[in-house]
Design a protein around this motif. Structure first.
Motif, short mmCIF file in Angstrom:
data_model
loop_
_atom_site.label_atom_id
_atom_site.label_comp_id
_atom_site.label_asym_id
_atom_site.label_seq_id
_atom_site.Cartn_x
_atom_site.Cartn_y
_atom_site.Cartn_z
N ARG A 3 0.85 -1.19 0.00
CA ARG A 3 0.00 0.00 0.00
C ARG A 3 0.88 1.23 0.00
O ARG A 3 1.86 1.31 0.75
N LEU A 4 0.52 2.19 -0.86
CA LEU A 4 1.28 3.44 -0.97
C LEU A 4 0.35 4.59 -0.61
O LEU A 4 -0.77 4.68 -1.13
N VAL A 5 0.83 5.50 0.25
CA VAL A 5 0.02 6.63 0.67
C VAL A 5 0.83 7.90 0.53
O VAL A 5 1.86 8.06 1.19
N GLU A 6 0.35 8.81 -0.33
CA GLU A 6 1.04 10.07 -0.57
C GLU A 6 0.56 11.14 0.41
O GLU A 6 -0.56 11.10 0.92
N SER A 7 1.41 12.14 0.60
CA SER A 7 1.06 13.32 1.38
C SER A 7 1.94 14.48 0.93
O SER A 7 2.95 14.26 0.25
N GLY A 8 1.54 15.69 1.28
CA GLY A 8 2.38 16.85 1.00
C GLY A 8 1.92 17.73 -0.15
O GLY A 8 2.54 18.76 -0.42
N GLY A 9 0.85 17.35 -0.81
CA GLY A 9 0.36 18.20 -1.89
C GLY A 9 -0.27 19.47 -1.34
O GLY A 9 -0.42 19.63 -0.12
N GLY A 10 -0.61 20.39 -2.25
CA GLY A 10 -1.23 21.62 -1.80
C GLY A 10 -1.17 22.69 -2.87
O GLY A 10 -0.90 22.40 -4.04
N LEU A 11 -1.43 23.92 -2.44
CA LEU A 11 -1.43 25.08 -3.33
C LEU A 11 -0.18 25.91 -3.07
O LEU A 11 0.14 26.21 -1.92
N VAL A 12 0.51 26.28 -4.13
CA VAL A 12 1.72 27.07 -4.01
C VAL A 12 1.80 28.04 -5.18
O VAL A 12 1.26 27.76 -6.26
N GLN A 13 2.45 29.16 -4.97
CA GLN A 13 2.64 30.12 -6.05
C GLN A 13 3.78 29.68 -6.96
O GLN A 13 4.69 28.95 -6.53
N ALA A 14 3.72 30.14 -8.19
CA ALA A 14 4.79 29.84 -9.14
C ALA A 14 6.13 30.28 -8.56
O ALA A 14 6.24 31.35 -7.96
N GLY A 15 7.14 29.44 -8.73
CA GLY A 15 8.45 29.70 -8.17
C GLY A 15 8.66 29.10 -6.80
O GLY A 15 9.79 29.06 -6.30
N GLY A 16 7.58 28.63 -6.19
CA GLY A 16 7.66 28.05 -4.86
C GLY A 16 8.06 26.59 -4.87
O GLY A 16 8.40 26.03 -5.92
N SER A 17 8.01 26.00 -3.68
CA SER A 17 8.45 24.61 -3.52
C SER A 17 7.43 23.80 -2.74
O SER A 17 6.69 24.35 -1.91
N LEU A 18 7.41 22.51 -3.00
CA LEU A 18 6.63 21.55 -2.24
C LEU A 18 7.43 20.27 -2.13
O LEU A 18 8.23 19.95 -3.02
N ARG A 19 7.18 19.52 -1.06
CA ARG A 19 7.81 18.22 -0.90
C ARG A 19 6.73 17.18 -0.70
O ARG A 19 5.97 17.23 0.26
N LEU A 20 6.68 16.24 -1.64
CA LEU A 20 5.74 15.14 -1.54
C LEU A 20 6.41 13.97 -0.83
O LEU A 20 7.60 13.71 -1.02
N SER A 21 5.63 13.26 -0.04
CA SER A 21 6.11 12.07 0.63
C SER A 21 5.21 10.90 0.28
O SER A 21 4.02 11.08 0.00
N CYS A 22 5.76 9.71 0.31
CA CYS A 22 4.99 8.50 0.06
C CYS A 22 5.43 7.44 1.05
O CYS A 22 6.60 7.06 1.07
N ALA A 23 4.49 6.98 1.85
CA ALA A 23 4.77 5.93 2.83
C ALA A 23 4.34 4.59 2.25
O ALA A 23 3.24 4.45 1.72
N VAL A 24 5.23 3.60 2.37
CA VAL A 24 4.99 2.28 1.82
C VAL A 24 4.74 1.29 2.95
O VAL A 24 5.49 1.26 3.92
N SER A 25 3.71 0.49 2.82
CA SER A 25 3.46 -0.56 3.80
C SER A 25 3.22 -1.87 3.05
O SER A 25 2.88 -1.88 1.88
N GLY A 26 3.42 -2.99 3.74
CA GLY A 26 3.24 -4.28 3.10
C GLY A 26 4.58 -4.90 2.74
O GLY A 26 5.63 -4.38 3.08
N ARG A 27 4.54 -6.00 2.03
CA ARG A 27 5.76 -6.74 1.73
C ARG A 27 6.53 -6.10 0.59
O ARG A 27 6.16 -6.19 -0.56
N THR A 28 7.61 -5.45 0.92
CA THR A 28 8.46 -4.84 -0.10
C THR A 28 9.91 -5.24 0.08
O THR A 28 10.81 -4.54 -0.34
N SER A 29 10.15 -6.36 0.72
CA SER A 29 11.53 -6.80 0.89
C SER A 29 12.11 -7.13 -0.47
O SER A 29 11.41 -7.57 -1.37
N GLY A 30 13.39 -6.92 -0.60
CA GLY A 30 14.01 -7.12 -1.89
C GLY A 30 14.02 -5.83 -2.67
O GLY A 30 13.60 -4.78 -2.19
N SER A 31 14.48 -5.91 -3.90
CA SER A 31 14.62 -4.71 -4.70
C SER A 31 13.25 -4.20 -5.14
O SER A 31 12.52 -4.87 -5.85
N TYR A 32 12.94 -2.99 -4.71
CA TYR A 32 11.64 -2.41 -4.98
C TYR A 32 11.87 -1.00 -5.51
O TYR A 32 12.23 -0.09 -4.77
#
Length: 119
Positions: A3-32
């Motif tokens: 399961r993948l869950v994003e966060s960090g979106g929003g409204l920003v003015q041109a020239g600004g910055s945002l940082r998106l995050s994604c949390a991973v849960s479940g079986r992801t052992s090995g190369s993912y």
């Protein structure tokens, strides 16, 4: 089940910055491998960036090269997208994606997070 869950979106003015995050849960052992796609209104979904399990292999679409930075922290089961110098054309729903090494397509998708850049 992965399961993948994003966060960090929003409204920003041109020239600004945002940082998106994604949390991973479940079986992801090995190369993912993980990445980000986006879909703007009326447009097809497009690849934005990807990063290998080790973090050594990174790719960006030309439109964001030099402005966006993808990174990951495997200890925290997370991937990030730092977006700088944002432009109105970056406005889209951003999706976190993942796949096990060797898979031809991204099998796992988050629900998406809205990024809106005002001019």
């Amino acid at each position: 089940q992965v399961r993948l869950v994003e966060s960090g979106g929003g409204l920003v003015q041109a020239g600004g910055s945002l940082r998106l995050s994604c949390a991973v849960s479940g079986r992801t052992s090995g190369s993912y491998e993980m990445g980000w796609f986006r879909q703007a209104p009326g447009k097809e979904r497009e690849f934005v960036a990807s990063i290998s399990w080790s973090g050594r292999d990174i790719a960006y679409v030309d439109l964001v090269q030099g402005r966006f930075t993808i990174s990951r922290d495997n200890a925290k089961n997370s991937v990030y997208l730092q977006m700088d110098s944002l432009k109105p054309e970056d406005t889209a729903v951003y999706y976190c994606v993942g796949r096990f090494e060797g898979r031809p397509d991204y099998d796992h998708w988050g629900q998406g997070t809205q990024v809106t850049v005002s001019s």
